[in-house]
Motif scaffolding. Structure first.
Motif, PDB file in Angstrom:
ATOM      1  N   ILE A   1       0.877  -1.179   0.000  1.00 35.64           N
ATOM      2  CA  ILE A   1       0.000   0.000   0.000  1.00 35.64           C
ATOM      3  C   ILE A   1       0.911   1.226   0.000  1.00 35.64           C
ATOM      4  CG2 ILE A   1      -1.793   1.260   1.246  1.00 35.64           C
ATOM      5  CD1 ILE A   1      -2.586  -1.431   2.535  1.00 35.64           C
ATOM      6  N   ARG A   2       0.929   1.931  -1.111  1.00 35.22           N
ATOM      7  CA  ARG A   2       1.792   3.121  -1.215  1.00 35.22           C
ATOM      8  C   ARG A   2       1.410   4.128  -0.131  1.00 35.22           C
ATOM      9  NH1 ARG A   2       5.275   2.783  -5.104  1.00 35.22           N
ATOM     10  NH2 ARG A   2       4.780   1.736  -7.037  1.00 35.22           N
ATOM     11  N   CYS A   3       2.402   4.598   0.587  1.00 35.36           N
ATOM     12  CA  CYS A   3       2.233   5.543   1.708  1.00 35.36           C
ATOM     13  C   CYS A   3       1.363   4.965   2.820  1.00 35.36           C
ATOM     14  CB  CYS A   3       1.667   6.876   1.213  1.00 35.36           C
ATOM     15  SG  CYS A   3       2.705   7.696  -0.003  1.00 35.36           S
ATOM     16  N   GLY A   4       1.270   3.635   2.882  1.00 34.90           N
ATOM     17  CA  GLY A   4       0.426   2.995   3.887  1.00 34.90           C
ATOM     18  C   GLY A   4       0.870   3.267   5.311  1.00 34.90           C
ATOM     19  N   MET A   5       2.195   3.293   5.540  1.00 33.46           N
ATOM     20  CA  MET A   5       2.671   3.578   6.890  1.00 33.46           C
ATOM     21  C   MET A   5       2.264   4.977   7.319  1.00 33.46           C
ATOM     22  SD  MET A   5       6.393   1.679   6.731  1.00 33.46           S
ATOM     23  CE  MET A   5       6.967   2.374   8.246  1.00 33.46           C
ATOM     24  N   LYS A   6       2.343   5.906   6.403  1.00 32.23           N
ATOM     25  CA  LYS A   6       1.975   7.289   6.722  1.00 32.23           C
ATOM     26  C   LYS A   6       0.462   7.415   6.928  1.00 32.23           C
ATOM     27  CE  LYS A   6       4.004  10.449   4.326  1.00 32.23           C
ATOM     28  NZ  LYS A   6       4.396  11.330   3.207  1.00 32.23           N
ATOM     29  N   GLU A   7      -0.319   6.666   6.147  1.00 34.39           N
ATOM     30  CA  GLU A   7      -1.779   6.759   6.217  1.00 34.39           C
ATOM     31  C   GLU A   7      -2.374   6.042   7.429  1.00 34.39           C
ATOM     32  OE1 GLU A   7      -3.915   8.409   4.164  1.00 34.39           O
ATOM     33  OE2 GLU A   7      -2.171   9.235   3.127  1.00 34.39           O
ATOM     34  N   TYR A   8      -1.817   4.881   7.786  1.00 37.97           N
ATOM     35  CA  TYR A   8      -2.452   4.038   8.803  1.00 37.97           C
ATOM     36  C   TYR A   8      -1.750   4.014  10.157  1.00 37.97           C
ATOM     37  CZ  TYR A   8      -5.423   2.145   5.145  1.00 37.97           C
ATOM     38  OH  TYR A   8      -6.337   2.000   4.142  1.00 37.97           O
ATOM     39  N   LEU A   9      -0.456   4.300  10.198  1.00 40.50           N
ATOM     40  CA  LEU A   9       0.296   4.150  11.434  1.00 40.50           C
ATOM     41  C   LEU A   9       0.832   5.486  11.938  1.00 40.50           C
ATOM     42  CD1 LEU A   9       2.303   0.956  10.435  1.00 40.50           C
ATOM     43  CD2 LEU A   9       0.182   1.076  11.730  1.00 40.50           C
ATOM     44  N   THR A  10       0.850   5.643  13.240  1.00 40.87           N
ATOM     45  CA  THR A  10       1.379   6.855  13.868  1.00 40.87           C
ATOM     46  C   THR A  10       2.791   6.572  14.359  1.00 40.87           C
ATOM     47  OG1 THR A  10      -0.838   7.447  14.597  1.00 40.87           O
ATOM     48  CG2 THR A  10       1.003   8.531  15.709  1.00 40.87           C
ATOM     49  N   PRO A  11       3.777   7.387  13.942  1.00 34.76           N
ATOM     50  CA  PRO A  11       5.148   7.180  14.420  1.00 34.76           C
ATOM     51  C   PRO A  11       5.227   7.281  15.942  1.00 34.76           C
ATOM     52  CG  PRO A  11       5.125   8.703  12.578  1.00 34.76           C
ATOM     53  CD  PRO A  11       3.697   8.480  12.981  1.00 34.76           C
ATOM     54  N   MET A  12       6.012   6.379  16.548  1.00 29.83           N
ATOM     55  CA  MET A  12       6.175   6.350  17.998  1.00 29.83           C
ATOM     56  C   MET A  12       7.613   6.667  18.394  1.00 29.83           C
ATOM     57  SD  MET A  12       3.283   5.578  19.203  1.00 29.83           S
ATOM     58  CE  MET A  12       1.715   5.022  18.590  1.00 29.83           C
ATOM     59  N   GLY A  13       8.321   7.390  17.564  1.00 32.54           N
ATOM     60  CA  GLY A  13       9.710   7.707  17.857  1.00 32.54           C
ATOM     61  C   GLY A  13      10.157   8.927  17.088  1.00 32.54           C
ATOM     62  N   PRO A  14      11.460   9.127  17.002  1.00 25.14           N
ATOM     63  CA  PRO A  14      11.988  10.355  16.407  1.00 25.14           C
ATOM     64  C   PRO A  14      11.859  10.457  14.886  1.00 25.14           C
ATOM     65  CG  PRO A  14      13.782   8.924  17.092  1.00 25.14           C
ATOM     66  CD  PRO A  14      12.515   8.291  17.573  1.00 25.14           C
ATOM     67  N   THR A  15      11.626   9.341  14.191  1.00 28.21           N
ATOM     68  CA  THR A  15      11.510   9.417  12.733  1.00 28.21           C
ATOM     69  C   THR A  15      10.196   8.783  12.293  1.00 28.21           C
ATOM     70  OG1 THR A  15      12.450   7.261  12.146  1.00 28.21           O
ATOM     71  CG2 THR A  15      14.014   9.044  12.606  1.00 28.21           C
ATOM     72  N   PRO A  16       9.758   9.065  11.077  1.00 25.92           N
ATOM     73  CA  PRO A  16       8.524   8.452  10.573  1.00 25.92           C
ATOM     74  C   PRO A  16       8.594   6.929  10.456  1.00 25.92           C
ATOM     75  CG  PRO A  16       9.168  10.311   9.199  1.00 25.92           C
ATOM     76  CD  PRO A  16      10.295  10.064  10.160  1.00 25.92           C
ATOM     77  N   LEU A  17       9.795   6.358  10.521  1.00 28.58           N
ATOM     78  CA  LEU A  17       9.943   4.903  10.411  1.00 28.58           C
ATOM     79  C   LEU A  17       9.758   4.190  11.748  1.00 28.58           C
ATOM     80  CD1 LEU A  17      12.954   4.709   7.948  1.00 28.58           C
ATOM     81  CD2 LEU A  17      10.521   4.489   7.449  1.00 28.58           C
ATOM     82  N   HIS A  18       9.627   4.913  12.844  1.00 30.62           N
ATOM     83  CA  HIS A  18       9.430   4.311  14.163  1.00 30.62           C
ATOM     84  C   HIS A  18       7.950   3.989  14.365  1.00 30.62           C
ATOM     85  CE1 HIS A  18      13.480   5.816  14.951  1.00 30.62           C
ATOM     86  NE2 HIS A  18      13.519   4.921  15.919  1.00 30.62           N
ATOM     87  N   VAL A  19       7.506   2.928  13.699  1.00 30.76           N
ATOM     88  CA  VAL A  19       6.114   2.501  13.807  1.00 30.76           C
ATOM     89  C   VAL A  19       6.082   1.023  14.175  1.00 30.76           C
ATOM     90  CG1 VAL A  19       5.197   4.204  12.191  1.00 30.76           C
ATOM     91  CG2 VAL A  19       5.952   1.997  11.341  1.00 30.76           C
ATOM     92  N   ASN A  20       4.994   0.596  14.761  1.00 31.02           N
ATOM     93  CA  ASN A  20       4.799  -0.813  15.065  1.00 31.02           C
ATOM     94  C   ASN A  20       3.882  -1.401  13.997  1.00 31.02           C
ATOM     95  OD1 ASN A  20       6.306  -0.960  17.499  1.00 31.02           O
ATOM     96  ND2 ASN A  20       4.661   0.151  18.517  1.00 31.02           N
ATOM     97  N   PRO A  21       4.218  -2.589  13.490  1.00 31.25           N
ATOM     98  CA  PRO A  21       3.428  -3.160  12.396  1.00 31.25           C
ATOM     99  C   PRO A  21       2.038  -3.597  12.838  1.00 31.25           C
ATOM    100  CG  PRO A  21       5.038  -4.740  13.158  1.00 31.25           C
ATOM    101  CD  PRO A  21       5.302  -3.464  13.900  1.00 31.25           C
TER     102      PRO A  21
END
Length: 182
Positions: free
Chosen positions: A29-49
């Motif tokens: 899903i293009r931009c799925g992490m940005k659309e569905y998950l909220t970052p939990m750390g200092p960068t947008p990649l700090h997400v839990n699956p």
């Protein structure tokens, strides 16, 4: 690959391993992490699956549930510690199953590989944390539900065609329940 593993795999190496092949299907899903998950750390990649599990069989309908709270064996309280609560639920289940003729080691390994379900069941009442461990009753060769009267003496082999099969033929010695002679 695991044939069976209980939630938490409590003995850290108790799942039943098997060889096999895995067919994995996924959808990007293009931009799925940005659309569905909220970052939990200092960068947008700090997400839990997040993931969706597929159909798992067999499904069980009757469970015996053991509860644990965040107080350890020595009586020390651990503020909102769900890991202590889960450990207590597991130890409660091990102690209970030992009354039915299983050694504590057998019960410990059983909880690592049987289709049990662990949950954090309560964290709302600070400082308490409650965890539960649910064990399907159909995996046992005897009725393990509590009831009035005497606890059965120990495990026995009963063939149930609707329960998972194994190659155990019933010729191994059973563990004696020390409480039965009291």
């Amino acid at each position: 690959m695991h044939f069976s593993q209980g939630d938490g795999e409590v003995s850290f190496c108790g799942a039943i391993e098997m060889s096999g092949f895995l067919e994995l299907k996924c959808e990007i899903i293009r931009c799925g992490m940005k659309e569905y998950l909220t970052p939990m750390g200092p960068t947008p990649l700090h997400v839990n699956p997040i993931f969706e599990i597929g159909p798992v069989e067999p499904r069980f309908s009757e469970w015996l549930v053991f509860e644990g709270i965040r107080v350890d064996e020595s009586g020390r309280q651990h503020f909102l510690d769900a890991s202590v609560a889960y450990k207590r639920a597991v130890l409660n289940a091990i102690d209970y199953l030992s009354k039915f003729g299983y050694s504590k080691e057998q019960a410990y390994l059983l909880l690592s590989c049987c289709p049990c379900e662990g949950r954090i069941s309560g964290i709302v009442d600070s400082p308490n944390a409650v965890a539960t461990l649910a064990i399907p009753t159909a995996i046992f060769d005897q009725d393990i539900r509590p009831k009035a009267g005497k606890v059965p003496i120990g495990p026995r082999v009963v063939r149930k065609p609707d329960v998972l099969r194994c190659s155990y033929d019933g010729n191994l010695p059973t563990t004696k329940n020390p409480a039965a002679s009291m």
